[in-house]
Enzyme design. Structure first.
Site, PDB file in Angstrom:
ATOM      1  N   TYR B  14       0.963  -1.167   0.087  1.00  0.00           N
ATOM      2  CA  TYR B  14       0.067   0.115  -0.183  1.00  0.00           C
ATOM      3  C   TYR B  14       1.015   1.232  -0.082  1.00  0.00           C
ATOM      4  O   TYR B  14       1.679   1.462   0.745  1.00  0.00           O
ATOM      5  CB  TYR B  14      -0.794   0.054   1.223  1.00  0.00           C
ATOM      6  CG  TYR B  14      -1.769  -1.306   1.778  1.00  0.00           C
ATOM      7  CD1 TYR B  14      -2.264  -1.805   0.693  1.00  0.00           C
ATOM      8  CD2 TYR B  14      -1.680  -1.461   3.027  1.00  0.00           C
ATOM      9  CE1 TYR B  14      -2.969  -3.130   0.906  1.00  0.00           C
ATOM     10  CE2 TYR B  14      -2.459  -2.522   3.288  1.00  0.00           C
ATOM     11  CZ  TYR B  14      -2.999  -3.255   2.315  1.00  0.00           C
ATOM     12  OH  TYR B  14      -3.846  -4.307   2.765  1.00  0.00           O
ATOM     13  N   CYS B  17       1.504   2.913   3.503  1.00  0.00           N
ATOM     14  CA  CYS B  17       1.804   2.253   4.561  1.00  0.00           C
ATOM     15  C   CYS B  17       3.423   2.422   4.923  1.00  0.00           C
ATOM     16  O   CYS B  17       4.250   2.468   3.957  1.00  0.00           O
ATOM     17  CB  CYS B  17       1.533   0.710   4.569  1.00  0.00           C
ATOM     18  SG  CYS B  17       2.770  -0.093   4.918  1.00  0.00           S
ATOM     19  N   PHE B  19       5.489   0.979   6.525  1.00  0.00           N
ATOM     20  CA  PHE B  19       6.446  -0.329   6.487  1.00  0.00           C
ATOM     21  C   PHE B  19       6.813  -0.463   4.817  1.00  0.00           C
ATOM     22  O   PHE B  19       7.833  -0.705   4.542  1.00  0.00           O
ATOM     23  CB  PHE B  19       5.841  -1.663   6.929  1.00  0.00           C
ATOM     24  CG  PHE B  19       5.590  -1.652   8.418  1.00  0.00           C
ATOM     25  CD1 PHE B  19       6.546  -1.638   9.270  1.00  0.00           C
ATOM     26  CD2 PHE B  19       4.259  -1.385   8.742  1.00  0.00           C
ATOM     27  CE1 PHE B  19       6.537  -1.571  10.534  1.00  0.00           C
ATOM     28  CE2 PHE B  19       3.973  -1.318  10.332  1.00  0.00           C
ATOM     29  CZ  PHE B  19       4.947  -1.278  11.140  1.00  0.00           C
ATOM     30  N   CYS B  20       5.865  -0.186   3.846  1.00  0.00           N
ATOM     31  CA  CYS B  20       6.216  -0.005   2.682  1.00  0.00           C
ATOM     32  C   CYS B  20       6.967   1.018   2.118  1.00  0.00           C
ATOM     33  O   CYS B  20       7.962   0.689   1.382  1.00  0.00           O
ATOM     34  CB  CYS B  20       4.899  -0.145   1.724  1.00  0.00           C
ATOM     35  SG  CYS B  20       3.828  -1.531   2.228  1.00  0.00           S
TER      36      CYS B  20
END
Lengths: 279, 279
Positions: B14, B17, B19-20
């Site tokens: 995503y 997001c 973490f991405c």
């Protein structure tokens, strides 16, 4: 494995605590001599030198004194040191730093990084883990011993009022208590832990009959070792064998232990562990 | 650093997001080309091939296809691979095994072992970490980014109904949504996250004005970098710099981000990060 006297070790412990028993199993198996300081669990003045307030603590003196905390860090660091003398123990310990984190519930906890990982180079890795899958297997089961197996102990040894009393009788006998303290601890402790263990049982979602979980864990372990190996480590125990043995050993002499021996397949492996550790 | 085409990467993500964003910051900084598959957060059918149901997922093809899960495992494994070509990526990934554990509350979670540790030998370690304390420092702050800093994002970007709406407008614009889905997600999502963020704020024990925690975190980070370094990694960012930047970047364009730039000392470091990553 070590030149005599090159590593002076002092273990601060409660004798009946599974994490301490794990460290002793490890040190005994590797033939490392160590002094024991039994800590009084009420005042804990024996470890008042330490800001880390749990046992086991291992003081290691390989030149200069060094404090090692957390049973699995102790085991990984000393094991790394035994295999690879490239680095000082102090440097090795620095690879397992404590890091503060928040749990999902906003509680601050101290966690040690990498604690199931031995800090080996390629050549050492090949020597210690000829089959490389064993390295990950060992790590998983060491973690299982710390995060799952230990949680089965209290609910099982304090299962009934009678068992709780027997457990505390044993704890007081083996531990360091003043006379009055011991008497007090035995009865108050037994009652308290009988109730606490019910809460623990719920928290860890154990079955109503907590023996079922203990039996299942023991059999799961035996299955993981399999039929073609004496130990998970092959012909000799590895750190997972030592961890599982160390944890289970604290129940010796109690009803839960005898029940486990009768109702599971663990006895042959357990006896092999006793033999190699006593040697 | 890599021969062109030797490592085909596909990132399932995503876009908004944290973490991405962290993984993208890492890949971009290292000049590794990758394809992006934006995942629809409602149906997630783009990742239905995977039993691991979170993003980011990185598919890496260095000969045979390999799935890497968890942003920090992805970063540690690829970084190890870039530094040391001794082992296959597959072998390196096996050093970060997922292990099931129980939280204190009896919830079963999957944790990856060693995830902030690069699997280097002595020579590589000396090359990458000339000052050895930096290795532990990097690890601590990477963990801080994952375990603390990310938790400040939602409470800050959904702080007021207006901010929640702006955030969802941005998420829907940047993400992969159907037309109706997007409209629905925007309004329902904004309302839901406004309330969820209050719960998160409580869980992580944030202050009533959540900006305070964000400002404090930003300044804490700047202080950790110190005045004598451009980045925590020295003249170039290390994995901690990339993690903190990657997390904070998802707030760009939102009120929380602008407030942070005005009320903390983070801007000079942040601009340096933008420059080295865009290059």
């Amino acid at each position: 494995q070590l030149p005599a006297g090159s590593l002076q070790l002092t273990l601060y412990q409660y004798k009946t605590c599974p994490f301490c028993s794990k460290v002793r199993a490890f040190l005994d198996y590797h033939g490392l001599p160590y002094e024991i300081v039994e800590v009084n669990p009420i005042m804990r003045k024996e470890i008042k030198f330490s800001s880390y307030r749990k046992v086991p603590i291992l003081l290691a003196n390989a030149g200069s004194p060094l404090q090692l905390n957390d049973s699995s860090v102790i085991i990984s660091a000393i094991k790394t040191y035994l295999i690879s003398r490239r680095n000082s123990l102090e440097e090795i310990v620095s690879f397992y730093p404590p890091v503060k984190t928040m749990t999902e519930q906003g509680k601050e906890v101290l966690e040690y990084e990498n604690k199931y990982w031995l800090m080996l180079d390629e050549k050492e890795t090949k020597r210690v883990y000829p089959v490389k899958e064993v390295r990950v297997e060992e790590m998983k089961w060491r973690k299982w011993a710390d995060d799952w197996l230990v949680h089965l102990i209290s609910p099982n040894v304090y299962r009934t009022p009678k068992e709780a009393l027997a457990s505390f009788d044993y704890i007081v006998r083996e531990g360091k208590f003043g006379t009055l303290e011991g008497l007090f601890a035995k009865y108050v402790g037994a009652v308290a832990m009988f109730f606490v263990s019910k809460r623990l049982k719920k928290r860890h979602q154990l079955r109503d009959d907590v023996r079922e979980d203990l039996y299942e864990a023991a059999n799961e372990w035996v299955k993981a070792v399999g039929k073609n190996r004496l130990f998970m480590g092959g012909n000799q125990p590895n750190l997972a064998d030592l961890a599982v043995y160390g944890v289970l050993r604290v129940m010796e002499g109690l009803e839960a232990f005898d029940d486990m021996m009768v109702h599971t397949n663990i006895q042959p492996w357990y006896q092999r562990m006793e033999e190699v550790i006593q040697k």
